[in-house]
Design an enzyme around this catalytic site. Structure first.
Site, PDB file in Angstrom:
ATOM      1  N   SER A   1       0.859  -1.189   0.000  1.00  0.00           N
ATOM      2  CA  SER A   1       0.000   0.000   0.000  1.00  0.00           C
ATOM      3  C   SER A   1       0.891   1.233   0.000  1.00  0.00           C
ATOM      4  O   SER A   1       2.048   1.174   0.432  1.00  0.00           O
ATOM      5  CB  SER A   1      -0.889   0.004   1.254  1.00  0.00           C
ATOM      6  OG  SER A   1      -1.555   1.243   1.407  1.00  0.00           O
TER       7      SER A   1
ATOM      8  N   TYR B   1      -2.553  -0.819  10.072  1.00  0.00           N
ATOM      9  CA  TYR B   1      -2.557  -1.185   8.657  1.00  0.00           C
ATOM     10  C   TYR B   1      -1.262  -0.730   7.986  1.00  0.00           C
ATOM     11  O   TYR B   1      -0.596  -1.505   7.287  1.00  0.00           O
ATOM     12  CB  TYR B   1      -3.763  -0.564   7.947  1.00  0.00           C
ATOM     13  CG  TYR B   1      -3.857  -0.930   6.480  1.00  0.00           C
ATOM     14  CD1 TYR B   1      -4.352  -2.165   6.094  1.00  0.00           C
ATOM     15  CD2 TYR B   1      -3.428  -0.054   5.493  1.00  0.00           C
ATOM     16  CE1 TYR B   1      -4.428  -2.522   4.751  1.00  0.00           C
ATOM     17  CE2 TYR B   1      -3.503  -0.393   4.148  1.00  0.00           C
ATOM     18  CZ  TYR B   1      -4.001  -1.628   3.781  1.00  0.00           C
ATOM     19  OH  TYR B   1      -4.064  -1.979   2.444  1.00  0.00           O
TER      20      TYR B   1
END
Length: 252
Positions: free
Chosen positions: A156, A169
């Site tokens: 990401s 995350y």
């Protein structure tokens, strides 16, 4: 190589290849599984929700693509013994693996580090990092049997540059990048396995909607639009590409 979003895959790019996709029941994982099958791969659909996996199975089967397989597994609760059993089952059924796409992941709550619940922190790490490590370790012997294998970890943008309120995350994706780099370096020049990470970018998926509930979903591409890099990394045209942090969408 060309810009990855411009890659044009041959129709039978993945013929005779067996590829396992985690999180195959929904979103990008579902799209990747169907796309791999459409290009000739035998796809193993891994995930925790059997009904979703069966839906993907039926879509692939009805399209006339190579018959897929379903492997139910709950990454949040699986331990090393479960992954060893996965290895044993897949070895018996398929003999080897040619590709492994670590797509499954959870977002967790977007809070400050100070406000993040420790149990949720551990859950995000378990699913996004620990499960990928254990599954990869267990399945490496099957990938080593291939003459041309590819492992792809899903990263990401917040796993490459930290951003406020992305807590567990973001940190989990930094860990994924570290796992990818370490494994890629270990396998370089000693194996037919290449290891890379892939950042899908902003995509019209359920996770994106959860992260940005006020965002107009239509501003982001559907998963089908970002498949060129997935195909590139799983096919023979990416031989020699190892230890790279790649982006499925062009930089703005």
């Amino acid at each position: 190589m060309l810009a990855p979003h411009l890659y044009q895959a041959p129709d039978q790019l993945l013929k005779h290849r067996t590829i396992l996709v985690t999180g195959a029941g929904d979103g990008i994982g579902r799209c990747a599984a169907i796309t791999f099958a459409a290009h000739g791969a035998t796809v193993i659909l891994a995930g925790k929700t059997i009904e979703k996996l069966e839906s993907v199975y039926d879509e692939i089967d009805q399209a006339g693509y190579p018959q897929p397989a379903i492997y139910p597994i709950h990454l949040g609760g699986a331990v090393m013994e479960d992954y060893q059993q996965m290895h044993n089952t897949l070895e018996q059924e398929f003999g080897q693996l040619d590709g492994l796409l670590h797509n499954a992941g959870i977002l967790g709550d977007r809070k400050s580090v100070a406000q993040t619940d420790s149990e949720q922190w551990l859950e995000v790490m378990q699913i996004n990092v620990n499960a990928s490590f254990m599954m990869t370790q267990a399945l490496l012997p099957l990938l080593e049997k291939s003459s041309d294998a590819s492992i792809v970890f899903t990263s990401s943008g917040v796993g490459r540059k930290g951003r406020a309120y992305w807590g567990p995350y973001a940190v989990s994706k930094f860990a994924v990048e570290g796992l990818m780099q370490t494994l890629a370096d270990e396998l370089a020049n000693t194996s037919h396995i290449r290891v890379n990470s892939l950042n899908p970018g902003a995509t019209n998926t359920g996770m994106r909607h959860t992260a940005y509930p006020a965002e107009d979903p239509s501003v982001n591409p559907l998963p089908e639009k970002i498949m060129p890099l997935y195909l590139y990394l799983m096919g023979q045209d990416s031989q020699g590409v190892n230890g790279q942090a790649l982006d499925a969408q062009p930089k703005a």
